[in-house]
Design a protein around this motif. Structure first.
Motif, PDB file in Angstrom:
ATOM      1  N   ALA A  86      -4.869   9.074   1.378  1.00  0.00           N
ATOM      2  CA  ALA A  86      -6.327   8.681   1.458  1.00  0.00           C
ATOM      3  C   ALA A  86      -7.077   9.898   1.773  1.00  0.00           C
ATOM      4  CB  ALA A  86      -6.336   7.594   3.054  1.00  0.00           C
ATOM      5  N   VAL A  87      -6.443  10.939   2.377  1.00  0.00           N
ATOM      6  CA  VAL A  87      -7.289  12.265   2.529  1.00  0.00           C
ATOM      7  C   VAL A  87      -7.425  13.052   1.367  1.00  0.00           C
ATOM      8  CG1 VAL A  87      -7.130  14.336   3.829  1.00  0.00           C
ATOM      9  CG2 VAL A  87      -6.320  12.626   5.310  1.00  0.00           C
ATOM     10  N   VAL A 113       0.831  -1.288  -0.097  1.00  0.00           N
ATOM     11  CA  VAL A 113      -0.139   0.136  -0.126  1.00  0.00           C
ATOM     12  C   VAL A 113       0.907   1.185   0.019  1.00  0.00           C
ATOM     13  CG1 VAL A 113      -1.677   1.214   1.292  1.00  0.00           C
ATOM     14  CG2 VAL A 113      -1.893  -1.276   1.135  1.00  0.00           C
ATOM     15  N   GLY A 114       1.975   1.347   0.840  1.00  0.00           N
ATOM     16  CA  GLY A 114       2.731   2.308   1.082  1.00  0.00           C
ATOM     17  C   GLY A 114       3.907   2.299   1.992  1.00  0.00           C
ATOM     18  N   LEU A 115       4.974   2.891   1.799  1.00  0.00           N
ATOM     19  CA  LEU A 115       6.213   2.746   2.587  1.00  0.00           C
ATOM     20  C   LEU A 115       5.970   3.324   3.898  1.00  0.00           C
ATOM     21  CD1 LEU A 115       9.107   2.872  -0.018  1.00  0.00           C
ATOM     22  CD2 LEU A 115       8.425   0.775   1.456  1.00  0.00           C
ATOM     23  N   GLU A 116       5.601   4.572   3.928  1.00  0.00           N
ATOM     24  CA  GLU A 116       5.269   5.463   5.020  1.00  0.00           C
ATOM     25  C   GLU A 116       3.886   5.795   5.573  1.00  0.00           C
ATOM     26  OE1 GLU A 116       7.662   8.896   4.840  1.00  0.00           O
ATOM     27  OE2 GLU A 116       9.486   8.019   3.814  1.00  0.00           O
ATOM     28  N   PRO A 117       3.328   5.325   6.545  1.00  0.00           N
ATOM     29  CA  PRO A 117       2.017   5.591   6.812  1.00  0.00           C
ATOM     30  C   PRO A 117       1.585   7.055   6.932  1.00  0.00           C
ATOM     31  CG  PRO A 117       3.324   4.124   8.533  1.00  0.00           C
ATOM     32  CD  PRO A 117       4.360   4.724   7.649  1.00  0.00           C
ATOM     33  N   ARG A 118       2.381   7.929   7.134  1.00  0.00           N
ATOM     34  CA  ARG A 118       1.834   9.343   7.134  1.00  0.00           C
ATOM     35  C   ARG A 118       1.520   9.723   5.609  1.00  0.00           C
ATOM     36  NH1 ARG A 118       5.488  12.976  11.369  1.00  0.00           N
ATOM     37  NH2 ARG A 118       4.769  11.805  13.215  1.00  0.00           N
ATOM     38  N   ARG A 119       2.354   9.268   4.832  1.00  0.00           N
ATOM     39  CA  ARG A 119       2.224   9.722   3.241  1.00  0.00           C
ATOM     40  C   ARG A 119       0.813   8.814   2.833  1.00  0.00           C
ATOM     41  NH1 ARG A 119       8.256  10.032   0.472  1.00  0.00           N
ATOM     42  NH2 ARG A 119       9.077  11.766   1.759  1.00  0.00           N
ATOM     43  N   THR A 120       0.880   7.501   3.288  1.00  0.00           N
ATOM     44  CA  THR A 120      -0.263   6.749   2.790  1.00  0.00           C
ATOM     45  C   THR A 120      -1.858   7.489   3.257  1.00  0.00           C
ATOM     46  OG1 THR A 120       0.863   4.900   2.875  1.00  0.00           O
ATOM     47  CG2 THR A 120      -1.322   4.638   2.996  1.00  0.00           C
TER      48      THR A 120
END
Length: 241
Positions: free
Chosen positions: A46-47, A35-42
Protein backbone atom coordinates in the motif's frame (compact mmCIF):
# COMPACT_ATOMS: atom_id res chain seq x y z
CA UNK A 1 3.49 -5.83 53.27
CA UNK A 2 1.91 -7.19 50.11
CA UNK A 3 2.70 -5.79 46.70
CA UNK A 4 -0.29 -3.78 45.56
CA UNK A 5 0.83 -3.67 41.92
CA UNK A 6 -0.65 -6.32 39.70
CA UNK A 7 0.43 -7.30 36.20
CA UNK A 8 -1.68 -5.66 33.57
CA UNK A 9 -3.05 -7.71 30.70
CA UNK A 10 -1.90 -5.93 27.55
CA UNK A 11 -4.81 -7.31 25.54
CA UNK A 12 -7.30 -5.91 28.05
CA UNK A 13 -5.54 -2.54 27.97
CA UNK A 14 -5.65 -2.42 24.17
CA UNK A 15 -9.32 -3.31 24.22
CA UNK A 16 -10.03 -0.65 26.81
CA UNK A 17 -8.41 2.15 24.83
CA UNK A 18 -9.63 1.06 21.40
CA UNK A 19 -12.02 3.46 19.72
CA UNK A 20 -15.16 2.00 18.14
CA UNK A 21 -15.14 2.25 14.35
CA UNK A 22 -11.35 2.38 14.02
CA UNK A 23 -9.47 -0.37 12.25
CA UNK A 24 -5.84 -1.08 13.08
CA UNK A 25 -3.24 -2.29 10.61
CA UNK A 26 -3.37 -5.79 12.05
CA UNK A 27 -7.10 -6.33 11.74
CA UNK A 28 -9.94 -6.40 9.23
CA UNK A 29 -8.73 -5.50 5.74
CA UNK A 30 -5.03 -6.11 6.35
CA UNK A 31 -5.62 -9.67 7.65
CA UNK A 32 -8.07 -10.68 4.95
CA UNK A 33 -6.51 -13.50 2.87
CA UNK A 34 -8.19 -12.09 -0.22
CA UNK A 35 -6.02 -8.98 0.17
CA UNK A 36 -2.82 -10.53 1.50
CA UNK A 37 -1.50 -13.14 3.90
CA UNK A 38 0.84 -10.97 5.96
CA UNK A 39 -0.34 -7.53 7.15
CA UNK A 40 3.15 -6.01 7.01
CA UNK A 41 3.62 -7.02 3.40
CA UNK A 42 0.15 -5.76 2.54
CA UNK A 43 0.92 -2.44 4.23
CA UNK A 44 4.27 -2.21 2.43
CA UNK A 45 2.50 -2.71 -0.90
CA UNK A 46 0.00 0.00 0.00
CA UNK A 47 2.89 2.36 0.75
CA UNK A 48 4.48 1.57 -2.63
CA UNK A 49 1.21 2.28 -4.43
CA UNK A 50 0.83 5.48 -2.43
CA UNK A 51 4.32 6.64 -3.42
CA UNK A 52 3.58 5.86 -7.06
CA UNK A 53 0.32 7.82 -6.87
CA UNK A 54 2.17 10.81 -5.41
CA UNK A 55 4.88 10.72 -8.08
CA UNK A 56 2.25 10.35 -10.78
CA UNK A 57 0.32 13.35 -9.44
CA UNK A 58 3.46 15.52 -9.37
CA UNK A 59 4.42 14.45 -12.89
CA UNK A 60 0.93 15.14 -14.20
CA UNK A 61 0.81 18.51 -12.47
CA UNK A 62 3.97 19.50 -14.31
CA UNK A 63 2.07 19.53 -17.60
CA UNK A 64 -1.08 21.15 -16.23
CA UNK A 65 0.08 23.84 -13.83
CA UNK A 66 1.47 26.92 -15.58
CA UNK A 67 3.88 29.62 -14.45
CA UNK A 68 3.95 32.76 -16.53
CA UNK A 69 1.76 31.11 -19.13
CA UNK A 70 4.06 28.11 -19.56
CA UNK A 71 3.66 24.61 -18.10
CA UNK A 72 6.09 23.87 -15.30
CA UNK A 73 7.57 20.86 -17.08
CA UNK A 74 8.87 23.12 -19.86
CA UNK A 75 10.87 25.25 -17.44
CA UNK A 76 13.10 22.45 -16.13
CA UNK A 77 14.35 19.04 -17.24
CA UNK A 78 13.60 17.61 -13.82
CA UNK A 79 10.03 16.80 -14.87
CA UNK A 80 11.29 14.90 -17.92
CA UNK A 81 13.31 12.61 -15.67
CA UNK A 82 10.38 12.27 -13.27
CA UNK A 83 7.96 11.40 -16.08
CA UNK A 84 10.36 8.78 -17.44
CA UNK A 85 10.72 7.25 -13.97
CA UNK A 86 6.93 7.19 -13.48
CA UNK A 87 6.47 5.42 -16.83
CA UNK A 88 9.04 2.76 -15.93
CA UNK A 89 7.45 2.42 -12.49
CA UNK A 90 3.99 1.98 -14.04
CA UNK A 91 5.20 -0.63 -16.54
CA UNK A 92 6.84 -2.60 -13.73
CA UNK A 93 3.65 -2.50 -11.66
CA UNK A 94 1.52 -3.63 -14.58
CA UNK A 95 3.79 -6.34 -15.98
CA UNK A 96 5.49 -7.85 -12.92
CA UNK A 97 3.65 -6.34 -9.94
CA UNK A 98 0.54 -8.59 -9.77
CA UNK A 99 2.40 -11.87 -10.22
CA UNK A 100 5.18 -10.83 -7.86
CA UNK A 101 2.68 -9.73 -5.23
CA UNK A 102 0.70 -12.97 -5.53
CA UNK A 103 3.80 -15.11 -5.02
CA UNK A 104 5.12 -12.87 -2.23
CA UNK A 105 1.94 -12.27 -0.23
CA UNK A 106 -0.96 -14.18 -1.77
CA UNK A 107 -4.12 -12.09 -1.91
CA UNK A 108 -6.06 -12.32 -5.20
CA UNK A 109 -7.78 -8.96 -4.76
CA UNK A 110 -4.53 -7.28 -3.78
CA UNK A 111 -2.88 -8.53 -6.97
CA UNK A 112 -5.64 -7.03 -9.10
CA UNK A 113 -5.31 -3.68 -7.32
CA UNK A 114 -1.57 -3.61 -8.01
CA UNK A 115 -2.19 -4.22 -11.72
CA UNK A 116 -4.99 -1.72 -12.21
CA UNK A 117 -3.74 1.14 -10.03
CA UNK A 118 -1.48 2.73 -12.71
CA UNK A 119 -4.15 2.31 -15.39
CA UNK A 120 -6.88 3.88 -13.26
CA UNK A 121 -4.67 6.85 -12.42
CA UNK A 122 -3.85 7.32 -16.08
CA UNK A 123 -7.50 7.18 -17.10
CA UNK A 124 -8.45 9.69 -14.42
CA UNK A 125 -5.68 12.05 -15.53
CA UNK A 126 -6.56 11.91 -19.23
CA UNK A 127 -10.32 11.52 -18.86
CA UNK A 128 -10.25 8.85 -21.56
CA UNK A 129 -11.94 5.95 -19.73
CA UNK A 130 -11.41 3.44 -22.55
CA UNK A 131 -9.57 0.14 -22.44
CA UNK A 132 -6.33 0.53 -24.34
CA UNK A 133 -3.17 -1.53 -24.62
CA UNK A 134 -2.06 -0.72 -21.08
CA UNK A 135 -5.49 -1.66 -19.73
CA UNK A 136 -5.51 -4.97 -21.61
CA UNK A 137 -2.04 -5.81 -20.29
CA UNK A 138 -3.09 -4.87 -16.75
CA UNK A 139 -6.26 -6.95 -16.96
CA UNK A 140 -4.24 -9.93 -18.15
CA UNK A 141 -1.52 -9.80 -15.51
CA UNK A 142 -4.12 -8.83 -12.90
CA UNK A 143 -6.19 -11.95 -13.57
CA UNK A 144 -3.06 -14.12 -13.55
CA UNK A 145 -2.00 -12.58 -10.24
CA UNK A 146 -5.52 -12.96 -8.86
CA UNK A 147 -5.64 -16.69 -9.59
CA UNK A 148 -2.07 -17.22 -8.40
CA UNK A 149 -2.92 -15.34 -5.20
CA UNK A 150 -5.72 -17.80 -4.46
CA UNK A 151 -3.40 -20.69 -5.27
CA UNK A 152 -0.56 -19.37 -3.08
CA UNK A 153 -2.88 -19.00 -0.09
CA UNK A 154 -3.94 -22.64 -0.40
CA UNK A 155 -0.38 -23.85 -0.99
CA UNK A 156 0.84 -22.19 2.20
CA UNK A 157 -2.07 -23.54 4.23
CA UNK A 158 -1.83 -27.12 2.91
CA UNK A 159 1.96 -27.32 2.38
CA UNK A 160 1.51 -28.96 -1.01
CA UNK A 161 1.76 -27.75 -4.59
CA UNK A 162 -1.55 -29.47 -5.34
CA UNK A 163 -3.79 -28.06 -2.62
CA UNK A 164 -7.00 -29.23 -4.33
CA UNK A 165 -6.02 -32.81 -3.45
CA UNK A 166 -6.09 -31.95 0.26
CA UNK A 167 -8.90 -29.43 0.35
CA UNK A 168 -10.38 -26.74 -1.82
CA UNK A 169 -10.94 -23.06 -1.13
CA UNK A 170 -14.42 -21.88 -0.25
CA UNK A 171 -16.95 -21.65 -3.05
CA UNK A 172 -17.39 -17.92 -2.35
CA UNK A 173 -13.67 -17.24 -2.88
CA UNK A 174 -13.61 -19.35 -6.02
CA UNK A 175 -16.69 -17.59 -7.39
CA UNK A 176 -15.11 -14.18 -6.74
CA UNK A 177 -11.86 -15.07 -8.48
CA UNK A 178 -13.74 -16.69 -11.37
CA UNK A 179 -15.90 -13.59 -11.78
CA UNK A 180 -12.79 -11.38 -11.90
CA UNK A 181 -11.28 -13.71 -14.50
CA UNK A 182 -14.42 -13.60 -16.65
CA UNK A 183 -14.52 -9.80 -16.50
CA UNK A 184 -10.89 -9.76 -17.57
CA UNK A 185 -11.55 -12.15 -20.46
CA UNK A 186 -14.50 -10.09 -21.69
CA UNK A 187 -12.55 -6.81 -21.46
CA UNK A 188 -9.48 -8.12 -23.24
CA UNK A 189 -11.59 -9.84 -25.92
CA UNK A 190 -13.29 -6.53 -26.64
CA UNK A 191 -9.91 -4.81 -26.92
CA UNK A 192 -8.48 -7.49 -29.23
CA UNK A 193 -11.52 -7.40 -31.52
CA UNK A 194 -11.07 -3.69 -32.23
CA UNK A 195 -7.31 -3.22 -31.82
CA UNK A 196 -5.16 -2.51 -34.89
CA UNK A 197 -2.55 -5.06 -35.91
CA UNK A 198 0.27 -3.06 -34.32
CA UNK A 199 -1.31 -3.10 -30.85
CA UNK A 200 -2.29 -6.74 -31.21
CA UNK A 201 1.31 -7.60 -32.05
CA UNK A 202 2.48 -5.90 -28.85
CA UNK A 203 -0.17 -7.61 -26.73
CA UNK A 204 0.21 -11.09 -28.30
CA UNK A 205 2.92 -12.35 -25.86
CA UNK A 206 0.59 -11.58 -22.95
CA UNK A 207 -2.14 -13.76 -24.46
CA UNK A 208 -0.13 -16.86 -23.50
CA UNK A 209 -0.51 -15.92 -19.83
CA UNK A 210 -4.23 -16.77 -19.98
CA UNK A 211 -3.28 -20.46 -19.90
CA UNK A 212 -2.33 -20.05 -16.22
CA UNK A 213 -5.72 -18.89 -14.82
CA UNK A 214 -7.61 -21.24 -17.15
CA UNK A 215 -5.63 -24.24 -15.93
CA UNK A 216 -5.70 -23.39 -12.22
CA UNK A 217 -9.37 -22.39 -12.11
CA UNK A 218 -10.31 -25.47 -14.13
CA UNK A 219 -8.51 -27.68 -11.60
CA UNK A 220 -10.23 -25.96 -8.68
CA UNK A 221 -13.71 -26.30 -10.19
CA UNK A 222 -13.05 -29.96 -11.01
CA UNK A 223 -12.08 -30.57 -7.39
CA UNK A 224 -15.22 -28.77 -6.21
CA UNK A 225 -17.37 -30.86 -8.54
CA UNK A 226 -15.83 -34.08 -7.29
CA UNK A 227 -16.27 -32.98 -3.69
CA UNK A 228 -19.93 -32.20 -4.31
CA UNK A 229 -20.51 -35.55 -5.99
CA UNK A 230 -18.82 -37.47 -3.18
CA UNK A 231 -20.81 -35.61 -0.52
CA UNK A 232 -24.02 -36.39 -2.35
CA UNK A 233 -23.05 -40.05 -2.61
CA UNK A 234 -22.24 -40.16 1.10
CA UNK A 235 -25.56 -38.53 1.92
CA UNK A 236 -27.49 -40.95 -0.27
CA UNK A 237 -25.73 -43.92 1.32
CA UNK A 238 -26.57 -42.75 4.84
CA UNK A 239 -30.22 -42.23 3.90
CA UNK A 240 -30.43 -45.70 2.41
CA UNK A 241 -29.03 -47.27 5.56
Amino acid sequence: MSDLTEPVDETETEAAVSIPGTVSIGTALWQNPLVGLEPRRTAATAVILGCFSLLFAVSHAGGVVTVGGQPIDTTTTLFDSLSAFVIVFAVALIVAGPIGYAVWNGGPVGAVVVALAPVVLGEMATGRYALGLDGAMAMTTGVVGCVLGLYVVDVRETATLRPWRVRTCSREQLLLVTAIALIGVASVARFVSSAPDLLWGIYAPFAVLWLVPMGVLGRYWLAHARGTDSSRSTGAGSDAS
